[in-house]
Design an enzyme around this catalytic site. Structure first.
Site, PDB file in Angstrom:
ATOM      1  N   SER A  17       0.819  -1.220   0.000  1.00 26.18           N
ATOM      2  CA  SER A  17       0.000   0.000   0.000  1.00 26.18           C
ATOM      3  C   SER A  17       0.850   1.266   0.000  1.00 26.18           C
ATOM      4  O   SER A  17       0.751   2.094  -0.922  1.00 26.18           O
ATOM      5  CB  SER A  17      -0.963  -0.002   1.188  1.00 26.18           C
ATOM      6  OG  SER A  17      -0.263  -0.108   2.424  1.00 26.18           O
ATOM      7  N   ARG A  37      14.945  -1.842   7.654  1.00 21.15           N
ATOM      8  CA  ARG A  37      15.609  -2.423   8.813  1.00 21.15           C
ATOM      9  C   ARG A  37      16.916  -3.096   8.410  1.00 21.15           C
ATOM     10  O   ARG A  37      16.951  -3.911   7.484  1.00 21.15           O
ATOM     11  CB  ARG A  37      14.689  -3.443   9.485  1.00 21.15           C
ATOM     12  CG  ARG A  37      15.235  -4.046  10.761  1.00 21.15           C
ATOM     13  CD  ARG A  37      14.206  -5.014  11.335  1.00 21.15           C
ATOM     14  NE  ARG A  37      14.773  -5.814  12.420  1.00 21.15           N
ATOM     15  CZ  ARG A  37      14.147  -6.842  12.981  1.00 21.15           C
ATOM     16  NH1 ARG A  37      12.934  -7.178  12.552  1.00 21.15           N
ATOM     17  NH2 ARG A  37      14.712  -7.525  13.952  1.00 21.15           N
ATOM     18  N   ASP A  74      18.774   0.757  11.989  1.00 20.57           N
ATOM     19  CA  ASP A  74      18.147   0.096  13.126  1.00 20.57           C
ATOM     20  C   ASP A  74      17.582   1.190  14.025  1.00 20.57           C
ATOM     21  O   ASP A  74      18.320   1.854  14.759  1.00 20.57           O
ATOM     22  CB  ASP A  74      19.175  -0.744  13.888  1.00 20.57           C
ATOM     23  CG  ASP A  74      18.551  -1.527  15.038  1.00 20.57           C
ATOM     24  OD1 ASP A  74      17.387  -1.245  15.396  1.00 20.57           O
ATOM     25  OD2 ASP A  74      19.240  -2.403  15.589  1.00 20.57           O
ATOM     26  N   LYS A  76      16.045   1.188  16.623  1.00 17.23           N
ATOM     27  CA  LYS A  76      16.144   0.991  18.072  1.00 17.23           C
ATOM     28  C   LYS A  76      17.504   1.459  18.599  1.00 17.23           C
ATOM     29  O   LYS A  76      17.710   1.510  19.804  1.00 17.23           O
ATOM     30  CB  LYS A  76      15.909  -0.482  18.415  1.00 17.23           C
ATOM     31  CG  LYS A  76      14.481  -0.931  18.122  1.00 17.23           C
ATOM     32  CD  LYS A  76      14.268  -2.390  18.480  1.00 17.23           C
ATOM     33  CE  LYS A  76      12.840  -2.820  18.173  1.00 17.23           C
ATOM     34  NZ  LYS A  76      12.598  -4.247  18.494  1.00 17.23           N
ATOM     35  N   PHE A  98       2.556   1.376   9.234  1.00 18.23           N
ATOM     36  CA  PHE A  98       2.588   0.512  10.419  1.00 18.23           C
ATOM     37  C   PHE A  98       1.223   0.506  11.112  1.00 18.23           C
ATOM     38  O   PHE A  98       0.410   1.411  10.929  1.00 18.23           O
ATOM     39  CB  PHE A  98       3.646   0.998  11.409  1.00 18.23           C
ATOM     40  CG  PHE A  98       5.057   0.884  10.902  1.00 18.23           C
ATOM     41  CD1 PHE A  98       5.557  -0.333  10.446  1.00 18.23           C
ATOM     42  CD2 PHE A  98       5.889   1.985  10.884  1.00 18.23           C
ATOM     43  CE1 PHE A  98       6.866  -0.442   9.992  1.00 18.23           C
ATOM     44  CE2 PHE A  98       7.194   1.891  10.429  1.00 18.23           C
ATOM     45  CZ  PHE A  98       7.678   0.672   9.976  1.00 18.23           C
ATOM     46  N   ARG A 105       6.007   4.306  19.449  1.00 15.60           N
ATOM     47  CA  ARG A 105       7.043   3.591  20.198  1.00 15.60           C
ATOM     48  C   ARG A 105       8.435   3.893  19.668  1.00 15.60           C
ATOM     49  O   ARG A 105       9.415   3.862  20.419  1.00 15.60           O
ATOM     50  CB  ARG A 105       6.768   2.082  20.159  1.00 15.60           C
ATOM     51  CG  ARG A 105       5.542   1.655  20.958  1.00 15.60           C
ATOM     52  CD  ARG A 105       5.502   0.161  21.175  1.00 15.60           C
ATOM     53  NE  ARG A 105       5.302  -0.585  19.946  1.00 15.60           N
ATOM     54  CZ  ARG A 105       4.113  -0.875  19.427  1.00 15.60           C
ATOM     55  NH1 ARG A 105       2.994  -0.432  20.021  1.00 15.60           N
ATOM     56  NH2 ARG A 105       4.018  -1.578  18.319  1.00 15.60           N
ATOM     57  N   ASP A 170      -4.773  -2.847  -1.349  1.00 17.82           N
ATOM     58  CA  ASP A 170      -3.452  -2.237  -1.189  1.00 17.82           C
ATOM     59  C   ASP A 170      -3.243  -1.107  -2.189  1.00 17.82           C
ATOM     60  O   ASP A 170      -2.805  -0.006  -1.833  1.00 17.82           O
ATOM     61  CB  ASP A 170      -2.346  -3.283  -1.391  1.00 17.82           C
ATOM     62  CG  ASP A 170      -2.107  -4.132  -0.151  1.00 17.82           C
ATOM     63  OD1 ASP A 170      -1.996  -3.560   0.943  1.00 17.82           O
ATOM     64  OD2 ASP A 170      -2.036  -5.354  -0.283  1.00 17.82           O
TER      65      ASP A 170
END
Length: 390
Positions: A17, A37, A74, A76, A98, A105, A170
């Protein structure tokens, strides 16, 4: 100059999408940077819908991510996240698909990003929106076709609900988010402010069905009823549908039954002179048509129907389609090359502006292929310590 030549899009989206929207923006000149990622990349790289692979990755990924750049990070890790935030500070558009809560987060929710770059267009595609009991469900195409009622519109009345053979939800959601982004970019030229653009796959596929849903809303909430034979549209009368001929298939859209009876030399249809019967008795009419049309080849019927301006068409498969002059005149096929030099044939952007077709021969990127280039462009590389700072 392409119309979006100076627009920078930082794209976190995966699968179809969001990337389909990014593809269209890239086609029109935007620099689309895929944030992937590290070591894994867009999951679509391994989303196989057939046994066809290109350089060990799915054909879908290569088709929908051509002409983009890949930046591996990454999120994180604080250092990588800070680099991406610096990139966002200079971008025009941020896009993601997402589930609700993921960007929060990561520290990349709308309010945080808006504080970094007040002029940014923040675009998000969700499955079911950010509110309500379905908001955390997976936004997957087949599931949305099932939930939205779309699957009840195809095939004949006695057949099972049937999904469309392409990822229609999508692609529609991608089309809608691209439209929203373009409108927001235009608005920014007036207000000098950014916007939050939101599209859910459910809303997109419901809008896709505006015709039949409007009938349902205003017809006492009566459910659409598919015809029992050669169903083409639940709300349209005979002859609407696809019919087998002696050597193939013929599509018949809206048409006058008595005129068809004469043109096709089908005496059994002459009894249906009341136009109201064309819907009420559509299964009976379609049964007669279906039997009669098997007597001749498709081209023989077209030779009779087309000169009379009857809305009809031969049903092509891909092998037949690509041999036709009508297809070849469009020049829809383009060749792009991967960074390893592999040539891939795919479809081009369907939009023309002032008669110009927008193409590029750049294929989908390798994972992290443009990290160095992008870090130089956005000033993300750490500067060496000079003697004066020691």
């Amino acid at each position: 100059m392409k119309p979006l030549q100076d627009i920078i899009v930082v794209d976190f989206s995966q699968f179809l999408s969001g990337p389909s929207a990014g593809l269209r923006l890239a086609d029109m000149g935007a620099q689309v940077i895929k944030i992937e990622r590290t070591g894994v990349g867009d999951i679509c790289r391994q989303l196989y819908v057939s046994n066809v692979m290109i350089e060990g990755e799915s054909t879908i990924f290569h088709a929908i991510n051509r002409n983009k750049q890949s930046y591996a990070a990454d999120l994180k890790k604080e250092d990588d996240l800070e680099k991406v935030k610096k990139m966002i500070a200079q971008a025009d558009v941020l896009m993601h698909n997402f589930r609700p809560g993921v960007m929060e987060r990561l520290g990349l929710d709308y309010e945080t990003v808006k504080a970094i770059n007040p002029q940014i267009i923040y675009a998000e595609v969700s499955g079911y929106g950010n509110e309500g009991p379905w908001k955390d469900l997976p936004g997957q195409d087949l599931l949305l076709q099932a939930v939205s009622g779309l699957a009840w519109l195809s095939s004949n009345r006695s057949d099972n609900p049937t999904p469309m053979g392409v990822a229609v939800v999508d692609i529609l959601a991608g089309t809608h988010i691209a439209q929203g982004i373009l409108a927001a970019l235009l608005q920014r030229t007036i207000t000098n402010e950014g916007s939050l653009v939101q599209v859910s796959m459910l809303e997109s596929i419901l809008d896709f069905q505006f015709e039949v849903l409007t009938c349902f809303y205003n017809d006492g909430r009566e459910l659409p009823v598919r015809s029992e034979i050669n169903n083409g549209h639940a709300y349209l009368s005979a002859p609407y549908g696809i019919y087998k001929t002696a050597d193939g298939y013929l599509a018949l859209a809206m048409g006058n039954i008595t005129q068809l009876a004469t043109l096709l030399e089908c005496g059994s249809l002459l009894q249906f002179t009341n136009t109201a019967e064309w819907f009420v008795k559509r299964d009976e009419i379609k049964t007669i048509l279906a039997e009669h049309l098997t007597a001749r080849a498709t081209d023989a019927w077209l030779a009779v129907l087309e000169p009379a301006d009857i809305w009809c068409a031969k049903v092509y498969d891909y092998d037949m389609l690509v041999e036709e002059n009508g297809y070849q005149a469009l020049n829809m096929e383009i060749k792009v090359k991967t960074s390893n030099g592999l040539s891939i044939t795919t479809t081009r952007c369907p939009i023309r502006i002032d008669g110009e077709i927008y193409t590029s021969d750049i294929g989908a990127p390798l994972l992290g292929e443009h990290n160095v280039q992008i870090e130089e462009q956005f000033g993300l590389k750490k500067q060496p310590i000079s003697n004066y700072e020691m």
